[in-house]
Design a protein around this motif. Sequence first.
Motif, PDB file in Angstrom:
ATOM      1  N   GLY A  14      67.398  97.959 -19.748  1.00 39.71           N
ATOM      2  CA  GLY A  14      68.028  97.520 -20.979  1.00 39.71           C
ATOM      3  C   GLY A  14      67.899  98.446 -22.157  1.00 39.71           C
ATOM      4  O   GLY A  14      68.484  98.196 -23.194  1.00 39.71           O
ATOM      5  N   ALA A  15      67.156  99.554 -22.040  1.00 41.60           N
ATOM      6  CA  ALA A  15      66.997 100.458 -23.180  1.00 41.60           C
ATOM      7  C   ALA A  15      68.117 101.482 -23.211  1.00 41.60           C
ATOM      8  O   ALA A  15      68.654 101.855 -22.187  1.00 41.60           O
ATOM      9  CB  ALA A  15      65.653 101.173 -23.104  1.00 41.60           C
ATOM     10  N   ALA A  16      68.491 101.926 -24.392  1.00 48.31           N
ATOM     11  CA  ALA A  16      69.569 102.885 -24.531  1.00 48.31           C
ATOM     12  C   ALA A  16      69.012 104.305 -24.624  1.00 48.31           C
ATOM     13  O   ALA A  16      68.194 104.601 -25.477  1.00 48.31           O
ATOM     14  CB  ALA A  16      70.377 102.579 -25.791  1.00 48.31           C
ATOM     15  N   PRO A  17      69.429 105.232 -23.724  1.00 48.14           N
ATOM     16  CA  PRO A  17      68.845 106.562 -23.718  1.00 48.14           C
ATOM     17  C   PRO A  17      69.464 107.526 -24.713  1.00 48.14           C
ATOM     18  O   PRO A  17      68.895 108.560 -25.007  1.00 48.14           O
ATOM     19  CB  PRO A  17      69.123 107.045 -22.287  1.00 48.14           C
ATOM     20  CG  PRO A  17      70.403 106.372 -21.934  1.00 48.14           C
ATOM     21  CD  PRO A  17      70.368 105.040 -22.621  1.00 48.14           C
ATOM     22  N   SER A  18      70.655 107.236 -25.252  1.00 43.32           N
ATOM     23  CA  SER A  18      71.325 108.179 -26.133  1.00 43.32           C
ATOM     24  C   SER A  18      72.393 107.439 -26.915  1.00 43.32           C
ATOM     25  O   SER A  18      72.547 106.239 -26.809  1.00 43.32           O
ATOM     26  CB  SER A  18      71.952 109.313 -25.305  1.00 43.32           C
ATOM     27  OG  SER A  18      72.871 108.785 -24.363  1.00 43.32           O
ATOM     28  N   THR A  19      73.157 108.179 -27.719  1.00 43.86           N
ATOM     29  CA  THR A  19      74.207 107.559 -28.501  1.00 43.86           C
ATOM     30  C   THR A  19      75.311 107.019 -27.589  1.00 43.86           C
ATOM     31  O   THR A  19      75.478 107.448 -26.451  1.00 43.86           O
ATOM     32  CB  THR A  19      74.814 108.582 -29.463  1.00 43.86           C
ATOM     33  OG1 THR A  19      75.330 109.683 -28.708  1.00 43.86           O
ATOM     34  CG2 THR A  19      73.763 109.091 -30.437  1.00 43.86           C
ATOM     35  N   SER A  20      76.079 106.094 -28.103  1.00 40.30           N
ATOM     36  CA  SER A  20      77.159 105.484 -27.329  1.00 40.30           C
ATOM     37  C   SER A  20      78.344 106.444 -27.215  1.00 40.30           C
ATOM     38  O   SER A  20      78.669 107.179 -28.151  1.00 40.30           O
ATOM     39  CB  SER A  20      77.609 104.188 -27.989  1.00 40.30           C
ATOM     40  OG  SER A  20      78.764 103.685 -27.369  1.00 40.30           O
ATOM     41  N   CYS A  21      79.008 106.407 -26.055  1.00 43.99           N
ATOM     42  CA  CYS A  21      80.225 107.203 -25.860  1.00 43.99           C
ATOM     43  C   CYS A  21      81.425 106.535 -26.519  1.00 43.99           C
ATOM     44  O   CYS A  21      82.506 107.136 -26.592  1.00 43.99           O
ATOM     45  CB  CYS A  21      80.518 107.361 -24.378  1.00 43.99           C
ATOM     46  SG  CYS A  21      79.247 108.188 -23.415  1.00 43.99           S
ATOM     47  N   GLY A  22      81.255 105.289 -26.962  1.00 46.19           N
ATOM     48  CA  GLY A  22      82.363 104.526 -27.510  1.00 46.19           C
ATOM     49  C   GLY A  22      82.606 103.295 -26.667  1.00 46.19           C
ATOM     50  O   GLY A  22      82.001 103.118 -25.611  1.00 46.19           O
ATOM     51  N   PRO A  23      83.492 102.402 -27.095  1.00 45.85           N
ATOM     52  CA  PRO A  23      83.735 101.154 -26.363  1.00 45.85           C
ATOM     53  C   PRO A  23      84.187 101.418 -24.928  1.00 45.85           C
ATOM     54  O   PRO A  23      85.052 102.247 -24.684  1.00 45.85           O
ATOM     55  CB  PRO A  23      84.847 100.484 -27.181  1.00 45.85           C
ATOM     56  CG  PRO A  23      84.766 101.113 -28.537  1.00 45.85           C
ATOM     57  CD  PRO A  23      84.320 102.525 -28.311  1.00 45.85           C
ATOM     58  N   SER A 285      85.388 101.262 -17.213  1.00 49.69           N
ATOM     59  CA  SER A 285      86.399 102.158 -17.777  1.00 49.69           C
ATOM     60  C   SER A 285      85.830 102.779 -19.051  1.00 49.69           C
ATOM     61  O   SER A 285      85.751 102.106 -20.091  1.00 49.69           O
ATOM     62  CB  SER A 285      87.684 101.397 -18.102  1.00 49.69           C
ATOM     63  OG  SER A 285      88.249 100.851 -16.921  1.00 49.69           O
ATOM     64  N   PRO A 286      85.389 104.050 -18.973  1.00 47.40           N
ATOM     65  CA  PRO A 286      84.797 104.694 -20.161  1.00 47.40           C
ATOM     66  C   PRO A 286      85.824 104.893 -21.265  1.00 47.40           C
ATOM     67  O   PRO A 286      87.035 104.948 -21.018  1.00 47.40           O
ATOM     68  CB  PRO A 286      84.301 106.049 -19.626  1.00 47.40           C
ATOM     69  CG  PRO A 286      84.274 105.888 -18.136  1.00 47.40           C
ATOM     70  CD  PRO A 286      85.372 104.911 -17.798  1.00 47.40           C
ATOM     71  N   ALA A 287      85.332 105.020 -22.494  1.00 44.33           N
ATOM     72  CA  ALA A 287      86.200 105.363 -23.610  1.00 44.33           C
ATOM     73  C   ALA A 287      86.691 106.783 -23.417  1.00 44.33           C
ATOM     74  O   ALA A 287      85.985 107.650 -22.900  1.00 44.33           O
ATOM     75  CB  ALA A 287      85.419 105.254 -24.926  1.00 44.33           C
ATOM     76  N   LEU A 288      87.931 107.038 -23.784  1.00 43.17           N
ATOM     77  CA  LEU A 288      88.513 108.367 -23.640  1.00 43.17           C
ATOM     78  C   LEU A 288      88.046 109.288 -24.758  1.00 43.17           C
ATOM     79  O   LEU A 288      87.713 108.842 -25.837  1.00 43.17           O
ATOM     80  CB  LEU A 288      90.033 108.271 -23.630  1.00 43.17           C
ATOM     81  CG  LEU A 288      90.633 107.436 -22.498  1.00 43.17           C
ATOM     82  CD1 LEU A 288      92.136 107.381 -22.604  1.00 43.17           C
ATOM     83  CD2 LEU A 288      90.229 108.009 -21.130  1.00 43.17           C
TER      84      LEU A 288
END
Length: 288
Positions: A14-23, A285-288
């Motif tokens: 549940g921990a976040a390793p880095s910044t978000s790539c976007g929605p 589906s990753p953010a573009l």
Amino acid sequence: MVGSASLGSGALAGAAPSTSCGPARQDVAIRSTVPLLDWSENFGIDARGDLWVSRVMRGEVQRYDREGRLTATVAIASPGAVRLGPDGLLYVVTGNSPLAGSGGIVRFDPAAAQPIPERFAIGFPHPNGAAFDADGNLYVTTGNGVHRLLPDGTEDMDWWSGVDVEGPNGVVVSGNSVYVTANFVGADGPVGRVLRLARDNPADTTTIADLTSFGSLPDFVDDLVLRDGALYVTTLAGHLVRVDPKTGATCTVVSTQPLTAVVADPANPSALLAGSEEGTVLRISPAL
């Protein structure tokens, strides 16, 4: 990787390793029938676009059509990576368990009415990941390094002797680059690392990125895939992480349950399929 992947899963999830790539959009592609028993260790896609899922705890590889319906089952002991070979056969790692002893690679015709695995190579301790290069050589990650098998199943010992990678797990090949995920204990503690080996000189090894969780704690890296010039890496902490192989920059696509494998979705050019310890196969589906 079964066994190693289970260590510390509760502490890291549940921990976040880095910044978000976007929605990013996430939904269930194949639902687990029995959690954990359905552990989806790895994937392969055959020439028809059907998905083959390694159910390592069940000792079988299952075929699903594009609607997610189970259409075939092949018994294989402790299966790991499933890869489509240049001959149209599926190659499956077997013995992907610390309790399995010596493992190897089997292959079968995915189009057969009742596929029958035949031995391709043996003698590897705890094999896990696999990938073909453009020349039909098969790279296999094992408990004692990364091996390269020639199309006839013999090993390129000169290549293997040049490899120095501790704790390899996933592997994918593109051009002259062999990308490997690895987990080991370094000078500063446990490390989950993404590496690049040169196909023509495996001693030429470069660290691309170290993935972390809880800000600075290491994460356990598992499988990876290369798509649209980016590496997507699954982790024990439940992250799908995008890594730029040129710069090493990372961002988190999604944070979810512990992930085991990732492959491009044959039914959706903008999506990835991710396996999990629980057994569910997710479509992301990753953010573009």
